[in-house]
Design a protein around this motif. Sequence first.
Motif, PDB file in Angstrom:
ATOM      1  N   ASP A 195       0.822  -1.209   0.000  1.00 23.65           N
ATOM      2  CA  ASP A 195       0.000   0.000   0.000  1.00 23.65           C
ATOM      3  C   ASP A 195       0.858   1.261   0.000  1.00 23.65           C
ATOM      4  O   ASP A 195       0.417   2.314  -0.455  1.00 23.65           O
ATOM      5  CB  ASP A 195      -0.912   0.019   1.223  1.00 23.65           C
ATOM      6  N   LYS A 199       0.192   4.214  -2.596  1.00 23.91           N
ATOM      7  CA  LYS A 199       0.070   5.610  -2.146  1.00 23.91           C
ATOM      8  C   LYS A 199       1.035   6.518  -2.900  1.00 23.91           C
ATOM      9  O   LYS A 199       0.652   7.601  -3.369  1.00 23.91           O
ATOM     10  CB  LYS A 199       0.344   5.688  -0.647  1.00 23.91           C
ATOM     11  N   SER A 203       0.130   9.458  -5.660  1.00 27.65           N
ATOM     12  CA  SER A 203       0.507  10.821  -5.305  1.00 27.65           C
ATOM     13  C   SER A 203       1.227  11.541  -6.446  1.00 27.65           C
ATOM     14  O   SER A 203       1.280  12.774  -6.473  1.00 27.65           O
ATOM     15  CB  SER A 203       1.391  10.812  -4.056  1.00 27.65           C
ATOM     16  N   TRP A 232      -4.839   7.358   5.678  1.00 30.73           N
ATOM     17  CA  TRP A 232      -3.930   7.354   4.528  1.00 30.73           C
ATOM     18  C   TRP A 232      -4.270   8.535   3.626  1.00 30.73           C
ATOM     19  O   TRP A 232      -5.414   8.715   3.221  1.00 30.73           O
ATOM     20  CB  TRP A 232      -4.091   6.060   3.736  1.00 30.73           C
ATOM     21  N   ILE A 234      -3.082  10.985   0.128  1.00 30.17           N
ATOM     22  CA  ILE A 234      -2.234  11.278  -1.028  1.00 30.17           C
ATOM     23  C   ILE A 234      -1.987  12.771  -1.035  1.00 30.17           C
ATOM     24  O   ILE A 234      -2.823  13.568  -0.583  1.00 30.17           O
ATOM     25  CB  ILE A 234      -2.870  10.851  -2.368  1.00 30.17           C
ATOM     26  N   ALA A 264      -7.056   5.553  -3.898  1.00 30.05           N
ATOM     27  CA  ALA A 264      -6.216   6.751  -3.933  1.00 30.05           C
ATOM     28  C   ALA A 264      -6.374   7.529  -5.232  1.00 30.05           C
ATOM     29  O   ALA A 264      -6.536   8.759  -5.216  1.00 30.05           O
ATOM     30  CB  ALA A 264      -4.756   6.352  -3.729  1.00 30.05           C
TER      31      ALA A 264
END
Length: 345
Positions: A195, A199, A203, A232, A234, A264
């Motif tokens: 993960d 992420k 991003s 979590w 981004i 995300a």
Amino acid sequence: MKKQITLLAGILMAVLFSFSSCQEMMVGPEVDNSNENNFRQMWEKFDSHYGLFIVKNIDWNKVYASHMPMAKAAKTDAELFSVLSSAVHFLDDKHINIYTNSPALTDYNSGENGHIPAQEGFDFKVIRENYLIEYHEESEDFGYGKLTSEIGYIRIESFQGEFSFYEKNIEKAITSLASTKGIVFDIRDHKGGSDLVSKHIASRFASSKKLFMTSRKRNGPAHDQFEAAINWFIEPAGKSQYTKPVILLTTSTTISAGETFTFAMRENANVTHMGTTTAGAFSDVIPHQLPNGWLVTIGVGDYRGSDGKSYEGIGITPKIISENKKSDVLNGVDKTLELARENLE
């Protein structure tokens, strides 16, 4: 976070069976390998570690009451396998597997009524041979190129390697495709991984900081005992960000970290999600060996989208639904990819 469960199980089974063989040569207490105890140990391990009883509204005690008599009555490995499979079937979770290491019994996956079917609506070979005008393969699971002079293409099949590999190669991909007017990001055969990788890559397409997921893991015997939730986010990362239009492609075999990546990416305003609903299996898993040597995998977490909802057993539905036919793929046609390309032209 996640891993290719089949590969993991193969490695673990080899190690565990080897260790079991060594144990036979050592003096020690005799292990209760009865069918009853094998069922009990599996049930107890899920009872103390599985993270989704509440989300899925499962009465695990009721499963014990209905299946223990069957385990006691089981006379063969096949009958025991049937009992164990029946018990975890109630959890409807594609991260739950039973590996027997027996050709006669095969293996079992809870979320697909036994076995995850092969994907028929996607074949990367079709894209490589019929659609890409250029392609740079960084690994078997990672590559990028162009569908036209103005439309880029990125394919990632897993996030299972070193973080530095993905950090380096997503930089190369974004730099190479910086002048394009849009990118098709294809994860239709994504089998999971880290993960942290999902992420970071998402991003690289972000223009602002946004929450995309929360996660928490079981840490106690009660079904509602969890560690504190982790948020979590981004936010723009790397040397530059690609903020022009992106279409993210998924199918029902997009699983685990491929789904957290989908969470995300969907938070980025420039991303449109297209394809079919994802697998619906997000949680971390742990392996557990039963007295008879069989291996079971158990999801220990509760992962939710930015809306606070659990999508376990449900999956993430695209904004634009598009599903390829097997016949089209066999004829070298990927209509979902064509639709994505058209939406970016």
